[in-house]
Design a protein around this motif. Structure first.
Motif, mmCIF file in Angstrom:
data_model
loop_
_atom_site.group_PDB
_atom_site.id
_atom_site.type_symbol
_atom_site.label_atom_id
_atom_site.label_comp_id
_atom_site.label_asym_id
_atom_site.label_seq_id
_atom_site.Cartn_x
_atom_site.Cartn_y
_atom_site.Cartn_z
ATOM 1 N N MET A 37 52.107 18.753 -28.636
ATOM 2 C CA MET A 37 52.431 19.758 -29.648
ATOM 3 C C MET A 37 53.269 19.124 -30.766
ATOM 4 O O MET A 37 53.054 19.413 -31.949
ATOM 5 C CB MET A 37 53.173 20.934 -29.020
ATOM 6 C CG MET A 37 52.317 21.784 -28.111
ATOM 7 S SD MET A 37 50.984 22.610 -28.961
ATOM 8 C CE MET A 37 51.882 23.737 -29.975
ATOM 9 N N ASP A 38 54.244 18.279 -30.408
ATOM 10 C CA ASP A 38 55.029 17.571 -31.416
ATOM 11 C C ASP A 38 54.153 16.659 -32.262
ATOM 12 O O ASP A 38 54.335 16.554 -33.476
ATOM 13 C CB ASP A 38 56.148 16.763 -30.759
ATOM 14 C CG ASP A 38 57.250 17.634 -30.195
ATOM 15 O OD1 ASP A 38 57.311 18.828 -30.552
ATOM 16 O OD2 ASP A 38 58.057 17.119 -29.391
ATOM 17 N N ALA A 40 50.961 17.119 -32.934
ATOM 18 C CA ALA A 40 50.178 17.971 -33.826
ATOM 19 C C ALA A 40 51.030 18.508 -34.973
ATOM 20 O O ALA A 40 50.569 18.558 -36.126
ATOM 21 C CB ALA A 40 49.563 19.126 -33.039
ATOM 22 N N ARG A 41 52.270 18.881 -34.693
ATOM 23 C CA ARG A 41 53.157 19.376 -35.749
ATOM 24 C C ARG A 41 53.483 18.282 -36.761
ATOM 25 O O ARG A 41 53.528 18.531 -37.968
ATOM 26 C CB ARG A 41 54.431 19.925 -35.140
ATOM 27 C CG ARG A 41 54.236 21.232 -34.416
ATOM 28 C CD ARG A 41 55.540 21.739 -33.845
ATOM 29 N NE ARG A 41 55.315 22.934 -33.061
ATOM 30 C CZ ARG A 41 55.772 23.113 -31.843
ATOM 31 N NH1 ARG A 41 56.510 22.183 -31.265
ATOM 32 N NH2 ARG A 41 55.518 24.226 -31.198
ATOM 33 N N MET A 42 53.721 17.068 -36.261
ATOM 34 C CA MET A 42 54.037 15.963 -37.164
ATOM 35 C C MET A 42 52.829 15.625 -38.026
ATOM 36 O O MET A 42 52.963 15.406 -39.234
ATOM 37 C CB MET A 42 54.491 14.746 -36.351
ATOM 38 C CG MET A 42 55.081 13.649 -37.181
ATOM 39 S SD MET A 42 56.684 14.148 -37.811
ATOM 40 C CE MET A 42 56.521 13.679 -39.496
ATOM 41 N N ASP A 44 50.408 17.620 -38.874
ATOM 42 C CA ASP A 44 50.214 18.723 -39.819
ATOM 43 C C ASP A 44 51.168 18.596 -41.006
ATOM 44 O O ASP A 44 50.763 18.803 -42.156
ATOM 45 C CB ASP A 44 50.427 20.054 -39.105
ATOM 46 C CG ASP A 44 50.132 21.234 -39.992
ATOM 47 O OD1 ASP A 44 49.077 21.225 -40.650
ATOM 48 O OD2 ASP A 44 50.961 22.172 -40.024
ATOM 49 N N GLU A 45 52.405 18.220 -40.742
ATOM 50 C CA GLU A 45 53.377 18.018 -41.828
ATOM 51 C C GLU A 45 52.956 16.854 -42.716
ATOM 52 O O GLU A 45 53.073 16.919 -43.944
ATOM 53 C CB GLU A 45 54.769 17.766 -41.243
ATOM 54 C CG GLU A 45 55.857 17.657 -42.266
ATOM 55 C CD GLU A 45 56.238 18.988 -42.893
ATOM 56 O OE1 GLU A 45 56.913 18.957 -43.937
ATOM 57 O OE2 GLU A 45 55.870 20.041 -42.361
ATOM 58 N N LYS A 68 61.521 16.428 -40.718
ATOM 59 C CA LYS A 68 60.643 17.067 -39.732
ATOM 60 C C LYS A 68 60.688 16.319 -38.406
ATOM 61 O O LYS A 68 60.739 16.940 -37.335
ATOM 62 C CB LYS A 68 59.210 17.123 -40.267
ATOM 63 C CG LYS A 68 58.243 17.812 -39.351
ATOM 64 C CD LYS A 68 58.591 19.274 -39.210
ATOM 65 C CE LYS A 68 57.503 19.999 -38.440
ATOM 66 N NZ LYS A 68 57.750 21.431 -38.347
ATOM 67 N N LEU A 72 61.932 17.706 -34.672
ATOM 68 C CA LEU A 72 61.101 17.608 -33.464
ATOM 69 C C LEU A 72 61.668 16.639 -32.428
ATOM 70 O O LEU A 72 61.047 16.423 -31.390
ATOM 71 C CB LEU A 72 59.685 17.166 -33.842
ATOM 72 C CG LEU A 72 58.894 18.128 -34.726
ATOM 73 C CD1 LEU A 72 57.585 17.485 -35.156
ATOM 74 C CD2 LEU A 72 58.641 19.428 -33.998
#
Length: 128
Positions: A37-38, A40-42, A44-45, A68, A72
């Motif tokens: 999940m981290d 994917a978030r990174m 995406d950013e 960011k 995370l």
């Protein structure tokens, strides 16, 4: 006849093995899902910042990505991000990488996971 040799004993063993299997699935999921999940978030950013490259400078993009990563709890600093701007082809490429060591079953098994997100986006013209 022994307690484990009859049909009732075999059923108990099957149920016990299923509980062990379910425990292992939940344990591995508990350890791996937050890491991915981290990731994917990174990523995406990074995609968002690369698509806004027309209006943002490289230093601003790097600063936002480090913020960011800090949010995370990722081991990334300003030097961890490689930002390449190609003005001729109107593209921006951002890449980074990090490793996370995961310990399963309270030290019985340890594995290193490597993450290497790479984003390449077209630089769009901003309509004013």
């Amino acid at each position: 006849m022994s307690r484990w040799g009859n049909e009732e004993g075999r059923s108990r063993i099957k149920v016990f093995l299923w509980f062990i299997f379910l425990f292992l699935v939940v344990h591995v999921g508990y350890k791996l899902v937050p890491m991915y999940m981290d990731y994917a978030r990174m990523k995406d950013e990074m995609t968002t910042k690369a698509s806004l490259a027309q209006v943002l400078k490289d230093d601003e993009i790097r600063r936002d990505l480090v913020t960011k990563a800090r949010d995370l709890d990722l081991p990334l600093g300003p030097d961890s991000f490689d930002i390449q701007r190609d003005t001729d082809r109107r593209k921006m490429k951002i890449s980074t990488s990090w490793d996370e060591d995961v310990i399963f079953l309270w030290g019985a098994y340890e594995r290193m996971f490597h993450f290497h997100p790479v984003v390449e986006e077209n630089i769009m013209r901003v309509a004013l």
